[in-house]
Design a protein around this motif. Structure first.
Motif, PDB file in Angstrom:
ATOM      1  N   VAL A 288       7.432  56.662  24.121  1.00 49.35           N
ATOM      2  CA  VAL A 288       8.200  57.150  22.971  1.00 49.35           C
ATOM      3  C   VAL A 288       9.696  56.986  23.229  1.00 49.35           C
ATOM      4  CG1 VAL A 288       8.778  59.204  21.630  1.00 49.35           C
ATOM      5  CG2 VAL A 288       6.394  58.709  22.199  1.00 49.35           C
ATOM      6  N   ALA A 289      10.152  57.270  24.461  1.00 49.02           N
ATOM      7  CA  ALA A 289      11.572  57.117  24.791  1.00 49.02           C
ATOM      8  C   ALA A 289      12.008  55.665  24.638  1.00 49.02           C
ATOM      9  CB  ALA A 289      11.834  57.604  26.214  1.00 49.02           C
ATOM     10  N   GLY A 290      11.171  54.727  25.070  1.00 52.21           N
ATOM     11  CA  GLY A 290      11.504  53.317  24.909  1.00 52.21           C
ATOM     12  C   GLY A 290      11.638  52.915  23.460  1.00 52.21           C
ATOM     13  N   LEU A 291      10.707  53.401  22.626  1.00 54.18           N
ATOM     14  CA  LEU A 291      10.783  53.078  21.205  1.00 54.18           C
ATOM     15  C   LEU A 291      12.010  53.703  20.548  1.00 54.18           C
ATOM     16  CD1 LEU A 291       7.031  53.444  20.203  1.00 54.18           C
ATOM     17  CD2 LEU A 291       8.322  51.332  20.528  1.00 54.18           C
ATOM     18  N   VAL A 292      12.352  54.928  20.948  1.00 55.64           N
ATOM     19  CA  VAL A 292      13.527  55.590  20.381  1.00 55.64           C
ATOM     20  C   VAL A 292      14.806  54.850  20.773  1.00 55.64           C
ATOM     21  CG1 VAL A 292      14.924  57.691  20.474  1.00 55.64           C
ATOM     22  CG2 VAL A 292      12.434  57.853  20.218  1.00 55.64           C
ATOM     23  N   ILE A 293      14.901  54.461  22.054  1.00 53.49           N
ATOM     24  CA  ILE A 293      16.097  53.733  22.505  1.00 53.49           C
ATOM     25  C   ILE A 293      16.244  52.425  21.737  1.00 53.49           C
ATOM     26  CG2 ILE A 293      17.055  52.455  24.461  1.00 53.49           C
ATOM     27  CD1 ILE A 293      15.973  54.662  26.274  1.00 53.49           C
ATOM     28  N   PHE A 294      15.140  51.741  21.574  1.00 53.49           N
ATOM     29  CA  PHE A 294      15.192  50.461  20.877  1.00 53.49           C
ATOM     30  C   PHE A 294      15.559  50.655  19.401  1.00 53.49           C
ATOM     31  CE2 PHE A 294      13.019  46.765  18.884  1.00 53.49           C
ATOM     32  CZ  PHE A 294      13.843  45.792  19.436  1.00 53.49           C
ATOM     33  N   ALA A 295      14.996  51.687  18.779  1.00 49.87           N
ATOM     34  CA  ALA A 295      15.324  51.955  17.380  1.00 49.87           C
ATOM     35  C   ALA A 295      16.800  52.307  17.218  1.00 49.87           C
ATOM     36  CB  ALA A 295      14.441  53.089  16.852  1.00 49.87           C
ATOM     37  N   ARG A 296      17.361  53.039  18.176  1.00 46.72           N
ATOM     38  CA  ARG A 296      18.785  53.381  18.105  1.00 46.72           C
ATOM     39  C   ARG A 296      19.650  52.139  18.279  1.00 46.72           C
ATOM     40  NH1 ARG A 296      20.113  58.168  22.107  1.00 46.72           N
ATOM     41  NH2 ARG A 296      22.173  57.749  21.204  1.00 46.72           N
ATOM     42  N   LYS A 297      19.203  51.223  19.116  1.00 46.70           N
ATOM     43  CA  LYS A 297      19.958  49.981  19.270  1.00 46.70           C
ATOM     44  C   LYS A 297      19.976  49.187  17.966  1.00 46.70           C
ATOM     45  CE  LYS A 297      19.544  49.064  24.231  1.00 46.70           C
ATOM     46  NZ  LYS A 297      19.110  48.089  25.255  1.00 46.70           N
ATOM     47  N   ILE A 298      18.863  49.197  17.288  1.00 46.22           N
ATOM     48  CA  ILE A 298      18.828  48.477  16.017  1.00 46.22           C
ATOM     49  C   ILE A 298      19.830  49.083  15.040  1.00 46.22           C
ATOM     50  CG2 ILE A 298      17.407  48.008  13.992  1.00 46.22           C
ATOM     51  CD1 ILE A 298      15.048  47.668  15.767  1.00 46.22           C
ATOM     52  N   ARG A 299      19.933  50.386  15.023  1.00 42.29           N
ATOM     53  CA  ARG A 299      20.815  51.050  14.063  1.00 42.29           C
ATOM     54  C   ARG A 299      22.286  50.809  14.380  1.00 42.29           C
ATOM     55  NH1 ARG A 299      19.169  57.154  13.823  1.00 42.29           N
ATOM     56  NH2 ARG A 299      21.025  57.115  12.489  1.00 42.29           N
ATOM     57  N   ARG A 300      22.642  50.764  15.679  1.00 39.21           N
ATOM     58  CA  ARG A 300      24.072  50.652  15.996  1.00 39.21           C
ATOM     59  C   ARG A 300      24.533  49.225  16.266  1.00 39.21           C
ATOM     60  NH1 ARG A 300      22.324  53.089  21.071  1.00 39.21           N
ATOM     61  NH2 ARG A 300      22.463  51.587  22.798  1.00 39.21           N
ATOM     62  N   ARG A 301      23.635  48.270  16.275  1.00 39.00           N
ATOM     63  CA  ARG A 301      24.038  46.884  16.484  1.00 39.00           C
ATOM     64  C   ARG A 301      24.645  46.307  15.210  1.00 39.00           C
ATOM     65  NH1 ARG A 301      24.010  44.275  21.607  1.00 39.00           N
ATOM     66  NH2 ARG A 301      22.652  45.503  22.941  1.00 39.00           N
ATOM     67  N   ASP A 302      25.798  45.631  15.363  1.00 42.53           N
ATOM     68  CA  ASP A 302      26.417  44.988  14.210  1.00 42.53           C
ATOM     69  C   ASP A 302      26.332  43.473  14.296  1.00 42.53           C
ATOM     70  OD1 ASP A 302      28.057  44.675  16.356  1.00 42.53           O
ATOM     71  OD2 ASP A 302      29.906  45.305  15.351  1.00 42.53           O
ATOM     72  N   ARG A 303      25.561  42.965  15.230  1.00 41.70           N
ATOM     73  CA  ARG A 303      25.401  41.519  15.364  1.00 41.70           C
ATOM     74  C   ARG A 303      24.155  41.111  14.592  1.00 41.70           C
ATOM     75  NH1 ARG A 303      26.130  39.861  21.478  1.00 41.70           N
ATOM     76  NH2 ARG A 303      26.814  37.903  20.512  1.00 41.70           N
ATOM     77  N   PRO A 304      24.305  40.341  13.543  1.00 39.28           N
ATOM     78  CA  PRO A 304      23.180  40.098  12.627  1.00 39.28           C
ATOM     79  C   PRO A 304      22.015  39.355  13.267  1.00 39.28           C
ATOM     80  CG  PRO A 304      25.037  38.673  12.103  1.00 39.28           C
ATOM     81  CD  PRO A 304      25.538  39.669  13.101  1.00 39.28           C
ATOM     82  N   ILE A 305      22.274  38.418  14.176  1.00 38.71           N
ATOM     83  CA  ILE A 305      21.182  37.647  14.773  1.00 38.71           C
ATOM     84  C   ILE A 305      20.301  38.563  15.612  1.00 38.71           C
ATOM     85  CG2 ILE A 305      20.601  35.651  16.180  1.00 38.71           C
ATOM     86  CD1 ILE A 305      22.105  35.053  13.578  1.00 38.71           C
ATOM     87  N   GLU A 306      20.929  39.366  16.451  1.00 39.38           N
ATOM     88  CA  GLU A 306      20.156  40.288  17.279  1.00 39.38           C
ATOM     89  C   GLU A 306      19.445  41.323  16.417  1.00 39.38           C
ATOM     90  OE1 GLU A 306      22.633  41.987  20.230  1.00 39.38           O
ATOM     91  OE2 GLU A 306      22.757  40.161  21.433  1.00 39.38           O
ATOM     92  N   HIS A 307      20.090  41.721  15.344  1.00 41.56           N
ATOM     93  CA  HIS A 307      19.468  42.725  14.467  1.00 41.56           C
ATOM     94  C   HIS A 307      18.147  42.209  13.895  1.00 41.56           C
ATOM     95  CE1 HIS A 307      19.275  46.089  11.670  1.00 41.56           C
ATOM     96  NE2 HIS A 307      18.964  45.218  10.724  1.00 41.56           N
ATOM     97  N   THR A 308      18.149  40.965  13.421  1.00 46.63           N
ATOM     98  CA  THR A 308      16.903  40.425  12.862  1.00 46.63           C
ATOM     99  C   THR A 308      15.827  40.314  13.932  1.00 46.63           C
ATOM    100  OG1 THR A 308      17.637  38.134  13.247  1.00 46.63           O
ATOM    101  CG2 THR A 308      18.191  39.127  11.131  1.00 46.63           C
ATOM    102  N   LYS A 309      16.202  39.936  15.130  1.00 45.85           N
ATOM    103  CA  LYS A 309      15.212  39.795  16.203  1.00 45.85           C
ATOM    104  C   LYS A 309      14.642  41.151  16.607  1.00 45.85           C
ATOM    105  CE  LYS A 309      16.978  35.508  18.183  1.00 45.85           C
ATOM    106  NZ  LYS A 309      17.458  34.823  19.390  1.00 45.85           N
ATOM    107  N   MET A 310      15.504  42.139  16.757  1.00 46.83           N
ATOM    108  CA  MET A 310      15.027  43.451  17.173  1.00 46.83           C
ATOM    109  C   MET A 310      14.148  44.084  16.110  1.00 46.83           C
ATOM    110  SD  MET A 310      18.189  45.154  19.303  1.00 46.83           S
ATOM    111  CE  MET A 310      19.384  44.977  17.990  1.00 46.83           C
ATOM    112  N   ARG A 311      14.462  43.810  14.862  1.00 47.64           N
ATOM    113  CA  ARG A 311      13.630  44.355  13.786  1.00 47.64           C
ATOM    114  C   ARG A 311      12.226  43.763  13.834  1.00 47.64           C
ATOM    115  NH1 ARG A 311      16.383  43.604   8.230  1.00 47.64           N
ATOM    116  NH2 ARG A 311      15.960  41.434   8.781  1.00 47.64           N
TER     117      ARG A 311
END
Length: 855
Positions: A288-311
């Motif tokens: 659960v901690a791993g998923l939460v950390i990853f979800a928070r990264k998606i929210r605070r990332r402003d780089r569009p390429i990484e955002h699409t990949k993480m999603r």
């Protein structure tokens, strides 16, 4: 517009086998692993994975021969029974104490006893039920079709994890790849397993390894998401704090193992329950901690390429892990309520490595259209494969089994292999159908790219081809800025088309720059933010970062021809700030593959025309230079002078001259201009004119040399100089006054005495010091004497053994019979030097002979 690109400097050559330190095709780390990381990586790639694959193959071959007992056991307690086990009287809650007369007290002992019984013979068991000992006999039966299908499918999912993990670690060298590889190996072990063997120590090791990997799975899961998607190496000297995440898993494993070895878990059942509960909480907490950390990264990332990949990765994780973990948790908390078909949920795990492979190994933005199109294609492919499988296996398989008596498991293996062979053609069929039905614009874009490639083929001029490429790219993709970089004669890359301003021109890219090396290795369109990450890892140079700052491109597309980087396209943001889609990247890659060799061929054609014009001009220059040198033998009363010149190229820098002065004396000179080819020839031409002007009979040899030195000093560039010998012969007295400015000393052959003298007196070369003073020499020639003047191109000619055609050989060839003419001696010298030389490019060769007949 456009730059002439010579063939030697056209591109940068990359060795395709030198990959372990560079960014390779698709994705390879840009830094070299230290030994402490390289050795485990290679051990995993070329040791652990092959060994595990071989053991997994053994499990696959044992699946059809493994008897089915129709009951499941957890900690020696029966948790589920079916058909034959129920008919034998076995019930959930029974605790197994002996198997085939062998007492069992642990799960490794249980698996060891079953490994000894691989036949369909009845299996006697002793169990305890409500404190009473009971004996039951279970009759095994061959595995059912559903069991075989489930087992093969589960094994295939494990193999997919193994292959994808190996592939990612093979392509990437960073910590993200290592943690992802560990995750894939754990899932592969759980799903594929290794063979059971009837040895207690072996089975104890297998079950301990399984438990250890299950405990480490959450730690690697959390480590991975802490680092993904932009890994950074831990600074030197600073401990890797992520390693502490492995401590809870190892601690629980050691406590559990210690309890099993000492028997405490058997004596204290509550201790075993506590350890099991803590382990479950630890697993859930870390995941659960791993998923939460990853979800928070998606929210605070402003780089569009990484955002699409993480999603995409997050969706794959949730859809892949949720069904599997739900079934596993239910199975642990409520064994009797676990669904007997829960193994089918292992198919959902394929979404996890597939989504990661898509995000890790594919460049560019994973746009919605790409994801939807891929889902449609593979969804349709799955339906087609399943349809073929059920038709073939259920229909034809049963017919063959009944008519020919072939075992159903053999038919299943053959049909699964056949369906696997059909996967690729079926995928292509599904892709064409989806494109025609839902994406007609995709085919229109491909046709536009093909038309552009065809139009480029029809053009001959390189500048016109570049202009057309720029115009059509601007119309098709509508970037805010567009520049085309090509390599020039120095090997550097310059913009030949695009926005170039006087205020801040785009910087050139050196041939050994990080960006150039990166594009030459990857050979795939790269977004700027991906380039920045890779350059950061590689230690970027200023020129590479300056291009990204000045041009601000969103996308870089390398132009590769053969194994050489010819140039690259730099495309700015699309209008409306939209990202370039995977379809755009595919079209640009296809266009680059076709355009690069076309542009190169047009440049070669332009160079060919330029070369022909240059050769014609050089031929004219050669004729002019030849006319500047004496072509006829100079004969006078008592002397003969003749010279010969062979330039190493069409024109050269050697010079000789002889002519009679108004007072009847003879001026003679020989010179060697430093260098070869056109620069040396131009200086030689100026020198010949200056010499004719300065050779005044009223001046002595040293005065002429001093004036020539001042003239040459004003003509030469830094590093250039001239070796020059000048002499004045008085035919009446045989007197020779000379000055040698750095030339190899001419050789005087005395006929009467049979000795040689070297004419050295003079000073240093011309053009270095304009105020230099020179000396002159005087001597008297007798009848039969002759003087050999030469340049170092004759004496420095080498053979294949590296030996020089030195002055001794030269004098031997010159000093022939007394009746030989100047022409015969020169023919012999030049022929002998030519035969002596090897295949290296020769230097300019010049020789001149002065023979005294009478005084």
């Amino acid at each position: 517009m456009g730059r002439v690109l010579p063939g030697e400097a056209r591109g940068i050559w990359y060795d395709p086998f030198n990959r372990h330190r560079e960014v390779s095709m698709r994705y390879r780390s840009v830094y070299s692993d230290p030994l402490v990381e390289k050795a485990p990586r290679r051990l995993g790639l070329y040791g652990i994975v092959p060994i595990f694959a071989i053991l997994g193959l053994a499990v696959l071959l044992e699946i059809p021969d493994k008897p089915e007992l129709d009951f499941s056991v957890r900690q020696l307690e029966v948790v589920a029974v079916e058909r034959s086990a129920r008919a034998a009287g076995l019930e959930p809650g029974d605790r197994i104490t002996t198997i085939a007369g062998r007492p069992v007290s642990t799960m490794p002992g249980y698996f060891t006893a079953l490994a000894r019984h691989r036949t369909l013979d009845p299996l006697p068991l002793e169990v305890t039920r409500n404190g009473r000992a009971l004996a039951v006999v279970v009759v095994p039966h061959p595995p059912s079709q559903a069991r075989l299908t489930r087992s093969y499918s589960q094994w295939g999912v494990g193999l997919a994890f193994l292959v994808i993990g190996w592939w990612v670690l093979r392509r990437r060298h960073d910590p993200v790849a290592r943690n992802f590889f560990a995750l894939c190996m754990i899932f592969a072990f759980v799903l594929m397993e290794i063979p059971d063997r009837p040895y207690l120590d072996y089975m104890w090791f297998k079950e301990s390894l399984r438990w250890l990997l299950q405990l480490l799975l959450p730690a690697y899961f959390l480590r991975f998401f802490v680092q993904f998607p932009a890994p950074r190496r831990t600074p030197s000297g600073q401990p890797d704090k992520l390693r502490w995440m492995l401590i809870p898993g190892w601690t629980l494993f050691l406590l559990t193992t210690l309890g099993d070895v000492t028997g405490l878990t058997g004596l204290l059942p509550r201790m075993a329950a506590w350890l099991e509960g803590i382990s479950l909480l630890y697993m859930l907490g870390f995941i659960v901690a791993g998923l939460v950390i990853f979800a928070r990264k998606i929210r605070r990332r402003d780089r569009p390429i990484e955002h699409t990949k993480m999603r995409v990765v997050l969706i794959g994780i949730l859809c892949g892990l949720t069904p599997f973990l739900s079934a596993a948790i239910v199975g642990n908390l409520m064994p009797g309520a676990a669904l007997p078909q829960w193994q089918y949920l292992a198919f959902s795990l394929l979404l996890v490595p597939a989504s990661f492979a898509l995000a890790i190994m594919r460049f560019g933005a994973l746009d919605k259209d790409f994801i939807l199109r891929t889902s449609l294609i593979y969804g349709l492919l799955t339906a087609m494969v399943l349809g073929c499988y059920f038709v073939v296996v259920v229909g034809i398989g049963l017919v063959f089994g009944r008519l020919l008596g072939v075992r159903s498991d053999q038919i299943t293996l053959a049909m699964v292999a056949g369906c696997g062979l059909l996967a690729l053609p079926l995928r292509n069929l599904a892709q064409r159908w989806v494109d025609r039905a839902f994406y007609p614009a995709r085919q229109a874009n491909r046709r536009a790219m093909n038309r552009l490639a065809g139009e480029l083929t029809e053009l001959i001029d390189a500048d016109e081809a570049i202009a057309l490429l720029h115009e059509r790219l601007q119309a098709l993709f509508m970037p805010t800025t567009l520049a085309i970089y090509l390599v020039d004669s120095s090997g550097s890359f310059f913009p030949v088309s695009g926005p170039v301003t006087d205020e801040e021109p785009p910087p050139a890219q050196p041939p050994d720059g990080t960006l150039v090396r990166l594009l030459g290795r990857i050979r795939y369109p790269l977004f700027t933010e991906e380039v920045e990450d890779l350059l950061l890892e590689a230690g970027s140079d200023q020129d590479s970062m300056a291009l990204l700052t000045v041009m601000q491109p969103q996308l870089l597309v390398p132009l590769i021809t053969g194994n050489r980087l010819l140039g690259f396209l730099a495309l700015g943001d699309k209008k409306g700030k939209a990202l370039y889609s995977q379809e755009d990247l595919a079209n640009l890659l296809s266009l680059a593959i076709q355009a690069a060799p076309l542009i190169e061929s047009r440049q070669l054609y332009r160079e060919s025309l330029h070369q022909k014009r240059l050769e014609a001009e050089l031929e004219v220059a050669r004729e002019i230079q030849t006319r500047l040198l004496p072509t006829e033998t100079l004969r006078g009363e008592g002397f003969v002078i003749q010279g010969r010149n062979e330039p190493s190229r069409m024109v050269g820098g050697d010079f000789f001259d002889y002519f009679q002065l108004p007072d009847g004396s003879v001026a003679l000179a020989i010179a060697d201009v430093s260098g070869k080819g056109i620069p040396a020839a131009l200086l030689m031409t100026s020198l010949s004119v200056a010499f004719r002007n300065e050779a005044n009979p009223a001046s002595g040899a040293r005065e002429v040399i001093a004036r020539l030195n001042r003239t040459v000093h004003g003509l030469v560039t830094p590093g250039q100089f001239v070796c020059f010998f000048f002499g004045i012969l008085d035919p009446r007295s045989g007197g020779l006054t000379y000055c040698n400015a750095g030339m190899d000393p001419p050789v005087l052959f005395r006929a009467a005495a049979g000795i040689k003298e070297f004419l050295r007196r003079g000073g240093p070369v011309l053009g270095v010091d304009s105020q230099r003073e020179y000396r002159e020499g005087h001597l008297t020639l007798q009848p039969g004497d002759f003087v050999l003047f030469y340049t170092d191109g004759l004496t420095e000619q080498r053979n294949r053994q590296g030996e020089f055609f030195d002055i001794e050989r030269l004098c031997e060839e010159a000093n022939g019979p007394a009746t030989d003419t100047c022409g015969q001696r020169l023919d012999r010298i030049f022929c002998r030097v030519s035969d002596f030389g090897d295949d290296r490019e020769p230097d300019d060769k010049t020789a001149m002979l002065l023979i005294i007949n009478q005084i």
